[in-house]
Design a protein around this motif. Structure first.
Motif, PDB file in Angstrom:
ATOM      1  N   PHE A   1      31.288 -23.662 -11.142  1.00 46.05           N
ATOM      2  CA  PHE A   1      30.759 -24.978 -11.520  1.00 46.05           C
ATOM      3  C   PHE A   1      31.763 -26.077 -11.149  1.00 46.05           C
ATOM      4  CE2 PHE A   1      28.544 -22.015 -14.234  1.00 46.05           C
ATOM      5  CZ  PHE A   1      27.262 -22.509 -14.261  1.00 46.05           C
ATOM      6  N   GLY A   2      33.029 -25.824 -11.417  1.00 46.33           N
ATOM      7  CA  GLY A   2      34.051 -26.848 -11.220  1.00 46.33           C
ATOM      8  C   GLY A   2      34.191 -27.318  -9.784  1.00 46.33           C
ATOM      9  N   THR A   3      33.845 -26.446  -8.824  1.00 49.02           N
ATOM     10  CA  THR A   3      34.039 -26.803  -7.420  1.00 49.02           C
ATOM     11  C   THR A   3      32.881 -27.617  -6.829  1.00 49.02           C
ATOM     12  OG1 THR A   3      33.155 -24.639  -6.883  1.00 49.02           O
ATOM     13  CG2 THR A   3      35.534 -24.878  -6.777  1.00 49.02           C
ATOM     14  N   VAL A   4      31.802 -27.775  -7.594  1.00 47.41           N
ATOM     15  CA  VAL A   4      30.644 -28.499  -7.054  1.00 47.41           C
ATOM     16  C   VAL A   4      30.909 -30.004  -7.146  1.00 47.41           C
ATOM     17  CG1 VAL A   4      28.150 -28.868  -7.213  1.00 47.41           C
ATOM     18  CG2 VAL A   4      29.094 -26.628  -7.709  1.00 47.41           C
ATOM     19  N   THR A   5      31.378 -30.570  -6.051  1.00 50.08           N
ATOM     20  CA  THR A   5      31.772 -31.990  -6.091  1.00 50.08           C
ATOM     21  C   THR A   5      30.577 -32.921  -6.272  1.00 50.08           C
ATOM     22  OG1 THR A   5      31.752 -31.898  -3.693  1.00 50.08           O
ATOM     23  CG2 THR A   5      33.902 -31.821  -4.760  1.00 50.08           C
ATOM     24  N   ALA A   6      29.382 -32.454  -5.931  1.00 53.50           N
ATOM     25  CA  ALA A   6      28.212 -33.317  -6.067  1.00 53.50           C
ATOM     26  C   ALA A   6      27.849 -33.552  -7.528  1.00 53.50           C
ATOM     27  CB  ALA A   6      27.027 -32.709  -5.333  1.00 53.50           C
ATOM     28  N   ARG A   7      28.392 -32.746  -8.418  1.00 51.98           N
ATOM     29  CA  ARG A   7      28.034 -32.842  -9.833  1.00 51.98           C
ATOM     30  C   ARG A   7      29.230 -33.306 -10.647  1.00 51.98           C
ATOM     31  NH1 ARG A   7      22.541 -32.565 -10.030  1.00 51.98           N
ATOM     32  NH2 ARG A   7      21.917 -31.294  -8.262  1.00 51.98           N
ATOM     33  N   PRO A   8      29.312 -34.603 -10.921  1.00 50.77           N
ATOM     34  CA  PRO A   8      30.507 -35.134 -11.579  1.00 50.77           C
ATOM     35  C   PRO A   8      30.793 -34.494 -12.941  1.00 50.77           C
ATOM     36  CG  PRO A   8      28.762 -36.806 -11.405  1.00 50.77           C
ATOM     37  CD  PRO A   8      28.335 -35.635 -10.591  1.00 50.77           C
ATOM     38  N   PHE A   9      29.747 -34.066 -13.633  1.00 49.93           N
ATOM     39  CA  PHE A   9      29.957 -33.478 -14.956  1.00 49.93           C
ATOM     40  C   PHE A   9      30.680 -32.130 -14.854  1.00 49.93           C
ATOM     41  CE2 PHE A   9      28.138 -31.242 -18.801  1.00 49.93           C
ATOM     42  CZ  PHE A   9      28.800 -32.019 -19.739  1.00 49.93           C
ATOM     43  N   TRP A  10      30.386 -31.378 -13.809  1.00 53.12           N
ATOM     44  CA  TRP A  10      31.011 -30.049 -13.639  1.00 53.12           C
ATOM     45  C   TRP A  10      32.346 -30.129 -12.907  1.00 53.12           C
ATOM     46  CZ3 TRP A  10      26.236 -27.189 -11.121  1.00 53.12           C
ATOM     47  CH2 TRP A  10      25.251 -26.993 -12.104  1.00 53.12           C
ATOM     48  N   ASN A  11      32.435 -31.086 -12.008  1.00 49.07           N
ATOM     49  CA  ASN A  11      33.548 -31.133 -11.070  1.00 49.07           C
ATOM     50  C   ASN A  11      34.856 -31.486 -11.779  1.00 49.07           C
ATOM     51  OD1 ASN A  11      34.510 -33.197  -8.282  1.00 49.07           O
ATOM     52  ND2 ASN A  11      34.827 -31.039  -8.584  1.00 49.07           N
ATOM     53  N   SER A  12      35.407 -30.482 -12.486  1.00 51.20           N
ATOM     54  CA  SER A  12      36.598 -30.746 -13.276  1.00 51.20           C
ATOM     55  C   SER A  12      37.553 -29.553 -13.164  1.00 51.20           C
ATOM     56  CB  SER A  12      36.183 -30.960 -14.733  1.00 51.20           C
ATOM     57  OG  SER A  12      37.227 -30.636 -15.596  1.00 51.20           O
ATOM     58  N   PRO A  13      38.836 -29.813 -12.933  1.00 53.94           N
ATOM     59  CA  PRO A  13      39.782 -28.701 -12.799  1.00 53.94           C
ATOM     60  C   PRO A  13      40.000 -27.935 -14.095  1.00 53.94           C
ATOM     61  CG  PRO A  13      40.880 -30.837 -12.526  1.00 53.94           C
ATOM     62  CD  PRO A  13      39.440 -31.123 -12.698  1.00 53.94           C
TER      63      PRO A  13
END
Lengths: 394, 306
Positions: free
Chosen positions: A183-195
């Motif tokens: 989930f974290g690597t999906v840059t299109a999804r700001p909510f998931w895109n977290s280290p």
């Protein structure tokens, strides 16, 4: 368990199994048409359930590793049980995500057509290795109780167990951290895109897996003696520790994007906290999943309170998983896309998602199967031997 | 006379000749206005309907479709790795008629729930100061697509000519790519049919044979025959991710993508961005050309003129 509780339990199980069976038949014959997830919210409750079950598995497994690798003797009695729970919940998770595939018959392609860029491919390879390792560990852990072994053979098995469990720790961390990274690597999804996601997933796994094990020990352990209460208090402390740590990560994950209240991620956090499903966060997660268990675990020390607290934590953790998968998908990537073109037949071009009854049915089927596996395991395998029994058997 | 037209064009020469002849006629004064009008009408018609409709011409007044057709044929003669297909959409010209959406649905026989080129209808301001704009959204065929690296089985990739394609026979239907596209240009084939909710008669859906016939024949995406089907093992593309392909199957036959052909306002331009003389290359370089969501870092090959 008294007679009435047993009857109640069986009635519930049969109902779940029947509905689940129906759901699975519908899934096989009708495909995805009855599902409420859409092309715009492409992942729904099944994906949330998958990461929930697989977290339970990783958590229970890591608990067993405390015994086999680090020699935490206090948990020795539940090591085999933890391994078995880890295997059962892994089967549940894989089954759930298998039903979620558009082409179930092509799942083997992850091995025959490997794509090394894909985080999902890595996750599949890692949990397949983990599954094999779990079976190996279970074999060496249970063999001594199923047939007579010489002392040398038992020592040999112990060595093998330690070796496997040692490999298992980085493997469990990698595969469940990998689920977070998926989930974290999906840059299109700001909510998931977290280290922070891989870390959140690991802590969540330890919390939910630990809580599930605590509940099973509290509710189903055959000999409720002094040592059992002592073990429960120890497990309760572990659960409380992870509960508070998870809350801290929760705060980090939500407060940072929300602080100035501007930006795409803030919009989604506001949706989680104050949107139409606000109660999932405030009531299910924060009240029943954090506040009440934290109170019970810190203030009360009796077995019943610890059992109730841990079952609350384990079950409501599913709400956290739902609140992670779905809100990440409910906002249009291009404003206005929600009205641009609609699906008049199945409504599968919508940003509104509430799981359909069909989805619940399939999930119930998976849970019923998991419960059946667990029931059979604890009935026919020596999973919950107490110290006394073991001494007798020796 | 048309002031926009320079006087040395073939049309104006022709017109002068006509006028010269007319001037020598006794009733020139009476006839003049009528002939002039006819001459004006005839001149542009002559260039709009060329003798060979699918040949490029250097005539400045030819239809853009004819020009793009010629450029397409030229591009197809070069090797695939020297082409880079691109699209330019002039949203000042788009009237929001959705002919492109409908043309695409027809061409690719898209079932309900699958769409490759929706038109986003944007309304700005409050009454009476309202402005509506329309934004057709095909696949951006990005230079650095976000949807392809996530695929666990490598069933989707960027072709040498820049088109992002899906291998329907390999896609497992996990929908990871749907979550990864910043433009949500991929949809999932849930296995629906247009007649699903129609009343049932003795011989099936009452939407009658015409509708059933419409939804049953195969589509020709990627130059193959795809006959959809459901069941425990669904027949692709049911159960697959689907997306706009710039009509690769049409390009292979020397035809423009369907959405370009059906655009009534000539607002969609298509061609080879590697060919500096092509219309799309010219337009994509225009100062008012922009891309959607540049912050996504995917470098789309679809440009918008505003």
């Amino acid at each position: 368990m008294n007679r009435n509780a047993k009857i109640f339990f069986w009635v519930i199980w049969i109902l779940m199994a029947l509905l689940g069976g129906n759901g699975v038949i519908e899934r096989l014959t009708m495909g995805h048409r009855l599902a409420a997830y859409t092309s715009y919210v492409p992942w729904g409750m099944w994906v949330a359930a998958y990461i929930f079950f697989i977290g339970l598995s990783a958590g229970a497994f890591l608990l067993s590793s405390l015994v086999y690798v680090f020699g935490v003797h206090k948990l020795e009695r539940i090591a085999k049980l933890s391994l078995f729970v880890a295997a059962t919940t892994l089967v549940m998770s894989l089954l759930t995500i298998w039903f979620d595939l558009g082409h179930m018959e092509r799942n083997y392609e992850v091995f025959t057509r490997p794509h090394f860029h894909s985080m999902m491919a890595w996750m599949v390879w890692l949990y397949s290795a983990y599954f094999a390792l779990l079976l190996g560990e279970l074999y060496y852990a249970l063999r001594r109780d199923l047939k007579k072994l010489s002392a040398d053979a038992v020592r040999d098995d112990d060595r093998k167990l330690k070796r496997l469990a040692t490999i298992g720790i980085p493997l469990a961390i990698a595969f469940h951290g990998g689920v977070g990274a998926l989930f974290g690597t999906v840059t299109a999804r700001p909510f998931w895109n977290s280290p922070i996601y891989p870390i959140i997933f690991l802590v969540g796994a330890l919390l939910s897996g630990g809580a599930l094990m605590t509940f099973i020990v509290a509710a189903l352990w055959p000999e409720k003696d002094e040592a059992w209460e002592d073990l429960l208090r120890f497990l309760g402390k572990i659960v409380l520790g992870f509960l508070l740590f998870d809350l801290l990560l929760d705060w980090a994950d939500y407060s940072i994007p929300l602080w100035y209240g501007v930006g795409p991620e803030a919009t989604i956090v506001k949706y989680v906290l104050f949107g139409p499903f606000w109660y999932v966060y405030w009531i299910v997660h924060l009240l029943f999943g954090v506040t009440i268990p934290a109170y019970l675990l810190s203030r009360k020390q009796d077995a019943k309170s610890i059992g109730i607290a841990s079952v609350l934590v384990a079950v409501t953790f599913f709400a956290i998983r739902l609140n992670l998968v779905i809100p990440g998908l409910v906002t249009p990537e291009l404003r206005g896309l929600e009205h641009a073109y609609i699906d008049p037949i199945g409504g599968h071009l919508s940003y509104h998602y509430v799981p359909s009854f069909f989805e619940w049915q399939v999930l119930m089927g998976v849970v019923a199967l998991g419960m059946a596996l667990f029931y059979l395991g604890q009935k026919y395998l020596p999973l919950m031997q107490t110290f006394n029994n073991r001494e007798v058997s020796k | 006379m048309n002031k926009d037209r320079p006087d040395n064009t073939p049309e104006s020469e022709e017109r002068r000749a006509v006028l010269g002849k007319m001037a020598s006629v006794t009733f020139a004064g009476l006839m003049l206005s009528g002939v002039l009008a006819r001459a004006q009408d005839a001149a542009p018609q002559k260039t709009l309907i060329p003798a060979e409709p699918f040949r490029a011409s250097s005539d400045a007044h030819q239809d853009v479709l004819i020009r793009m057709q010629g450029e397409l044929e030229r591009a197809m003669q070069r090797p695939i790795n020297e082409r880079r297909w691109g699209m330019v959409i002039d949203i000042r010209k788009c009237i929001g008629c959705s002919s492109c959406t409908v043309g695409c649905v027809m061409e690719n026989k898209l079932p309900p729930g699958v769409v490759y080129r929706p038109v986003i209808d944007k309304e700005k301001g409050t009454y009476p100061n309202v402005e509506r704009t329309f934004l057709p959204r095909p696949c951006m065929q990005c230079e650095d697509p976000a949807c392809t690296p996530v695929c666990p089985v490598g069933a989707t990739w960027k072709r040498e000519d820049g088109i992002v394609v899906i291998d329907y026979d390999a896609c497992i239907g996990c929908r990871y790519c749907l979550t990864a596209c910043p433009y949500q240009a991929r949809t999932f084939d849930f296995g629906e049919h247009w007649t699903d909710n129609a009343a049932q008669g003795a011989d099936g859906a009452l939407a009658l044979t015409a509708a059933r016939d419409y939804q049953n024949p195969p589509n020709f995406e990627y130059g193959k025959h795809w006959k959809r089907g459901e069941g425990i093992i669904p027949k692709s593309p049911v159960g697959n991710a689907r997306k706009c392909t710039f009509c690769t199957h049409r390009l292979d036959q020397g035809m423009l993508p369907m959405c370009v052909s059906t655009c009534v306002g000539r607002a969609t331009f298509f061609g080879d961005l590697n060919d500096p003389k092509s219309l799309v290359a010219e337009l994509a370089e225009a100062p008012n050309a922009s891309i959607l969501k540049p912050e996504a870092g995917t470098h789309p090959n679809v440009y918008y003129l505003k």
